[in-house]
Design an enzyme around this catalytic site. Structure first.
Site, short mmCIF file in Angstrom:
data_model
loop_
_atom_site.label_atom_id
_atom_site.label_comp_id
_atom_site.label_asym_id
_atom_site.label_seq_id
_atom_site.Cartn_x
_atom_site.Cartn_y
_atom_site.Cartn_z
N CYS A 30 -12.04 1.03 -8.16
CA CYS A 30 -12.96 0.45 -7.17
C CYS A 30 -14.08 1.41 -6.78
O CYS A 30 -15.27 1.06 -6.80
CB CYS A 30 -12.20 -0.04 -5.95
SG CYS A 30 -11.39 1.27 -4.97
N HIS B 299 -9.89 0.71 -0.49
CA HIS B 299 -10.61 -0.15 -1.43
C HIS B 299 -12.05 -0.28 -0.98
O HIS B 299 -12.35 -0.26 0.21
CB HIS B 299 -9.95 -1.53 -1.51
CG HIS B 299 -10.47 -2.38 -2.62
ND1 HIS B 299 -10.35 -2.02 -3.94
CD2 HIS B 299 -11.13 -3.58 -2.63
CE1 HIS B 299 -10.89 -2.96 -4.71
NE2 HIS B 299 -11.38 -3.90 -3.93
N HIS C 76 -16.48 -6.08 -6.90
CA HIS C 76 -15.59 -4.92 -6.84
C HIS C 76 -14.67 -4.91 -8.04
O HIS C 76 -14.50 -5.92 -8.73
CB HIS C 76 -14.76 -4.96 -5.54
CG HIS C 76 -13.88 -6.18 -5.41
ND1 HIS C 76 -12.54 -6.11 -5.13
CD2 HIS C 76 -14.15 -7.51 -5.52
CE1 HIS C 76 -12.02 -7.32 -5.06
NE2 HIS C 76 -12.97 -8.20 -5.30
#
Length: 401
Positions: free
Chosen positions: A306, A358, A370
């Site tokens: 990510c 994240h 993402h």
């Protein structure tokens, strides 16, 4: 004895699948070979062994996006093979609803008749596009869902839906919903409830380009005036304005007194058009949809995690970010959910030993791109309205000023 053991084993495995689940069975993605006879290969590489050839018009099932522009496919009895995506026209794809109470319409327009409403997680077979809308199969008929509310790996590969030759005589009857004419006046005994879990923007006019007065929290009521072009004209906290109808629900009766006296605080926000640089960054990032997730990876074509994804996207434009998500939030200026602009980073706490685990890139319209893990395991676009991301959202950071 052996037979009983085998049956017991099968029973145990069946129960295990029911208890722990498997990857959700998604609507099949189908395509057709177009242009020329193509090679069906053992692996996703132009140097891989050729298993067979497929002439133009061959129907195939696409099961995954592979590296180097290949699709993993099932074709003519051969499973797990590969064909380059340049030679495949996607005909149908699976789509999943990413918001709550989404309208399913007869026509690709916010004024189209509402046939039904879809809940978060409902799945559809998508057969094509029509502007900003997806054509879907609904009750054996074609219907339409706005592209903001459907997510799926192959949706961006679909072609324009063919015009329908005729309109069905009657609307679908499964879950009747009110029609949505261009302007429908309300009554004094009607109100709306905000159903979006992260709230909704209350605007000065019936357009996403209009100014935002404030953000109305989920569950808050407002007086309903009329429906106009797919928007609800309402009065909230003494102000008249508009909210998009997908995010609110009309109800009969006056607003309950308890709701009026306990009105939740609102957040004022300002609206600015995205900068040219922000739009360039988002457009660049979208080129890598489907890139596989790879822990520690920073290669936009072959694998990223990510923070490796956001790190590498911004690095392409000469902007240096910290390498990991928990540090990237400190690269810019903190912003809240209702202040997000295209090009901002969005952060989540999805588990682990740190408050931030994240990160994604905000693309506008409540969506972000993402590198996801789990069943997705690739670069995708998701909605901030999904309950999981509503629950885990930490905040945003503005890198561009």
């Amino acid at each position: 004895m052996k037979r009983h053991k085998i049956l017991s084993f099968i029973s145990i495995m069946s129960i295990t699948i029911l208890l722990f689940g498997v990857q959700t069975i998604f609507a099949r993605t189908t395509g057709v070979v177009e242009g020329t006879t193509v090679n069906v290969r053992q692996e996703g590489s132009i140097t891989a062994r050729i298993l067979k050839t497929a002439p133009p018009g061959t129907q195939i099932e696409v099961t995954a996006v592979a590296a180097d522009g290949f699709y993993r496919v099932n074709v003519n009895g051969t499973t797990g093979a590969f064909i380059h995506s340049d030679f495949i026209a996607i005909q149908t794809a699976g789509g999943r609803i990413n918001s709550q109470s989404v309208n399913i319409r007869r026509n690709p327009s916010t004024t189209g008749q509402i046939l039904d409403r879809a809940a978060y997680g409902n799945e559809f077979t998508v057969t094509g596009t029509s502007g900003e809308w997806f054509a879907v199969e609904h009750n054996s008929e074609r219907a339409y869902v706005h592209s903001d509310f459907l997510s799926g790996t192959f949706l961006g590969h679909l072609s324009e839906a063919r015009p329908q030759t005729s309109q069905p005589a009657q609307a679908a009857q499964a879950s009747p919903a009110p029609q949505s004419p261009a302007s429908t006046p309300g009554t004094q005994n009607e109100h709306v409830i905000i159903i979006s879990e992260i709230g909704v923007n209350f605007r000065t006019n019936s357009s996403v380009e209009s100014d935002i007065i404030l953000a109305i929290a989920s569950g808050r009521p407002a007086q309903f005036l009329r429906e106009q072009d797919g928007w609800y004209n309402i009065i909230y906290n003494g102000r008249e304005g508009f909210v998009y109808s997908e995010f609110a629900q009309r109800r009969s009766g006056a607003i309950p007194e308890t709701s009026i006296t306990s009105s939740a605080p609102v957040t004022r926000v300002t609206v600015e058009a995205p900068s040219r640089k922000a739009q360039e960054i988002v457009d660049f990032a979208k080129q890598f949809l489907g890139t596989p997730y790879r822990f520690g990876g920073t290669d936009l074509r072959n694998g990223v995690d990510c923070s490796g994804f956001t790190f590498s996207v911004f690095r392409h434009f000469g902007i240096n970010l910290h390498r990991v998500s928990r540090d990237q939030i400190n690269n810019g200026t903190r912003v809240g959910r209702n202040e997000l602009k295209i090009g901002d980073l969005v952060f989540f706490n999805v588990g682990g030993s740190t408050p931030i685990s994240h990160v994604g890139l905000y693309t506008g319209g409540g969506r972000f791109i993402h590198s996801a893990t789990g069943s997705q395991n690739r670069v995708i676009i998701s909605s901030l309205y999904e309950p999981y991301y509503v629950r885990t959202f930490v905040g945003g950071s503005r890198i561009l000023h």
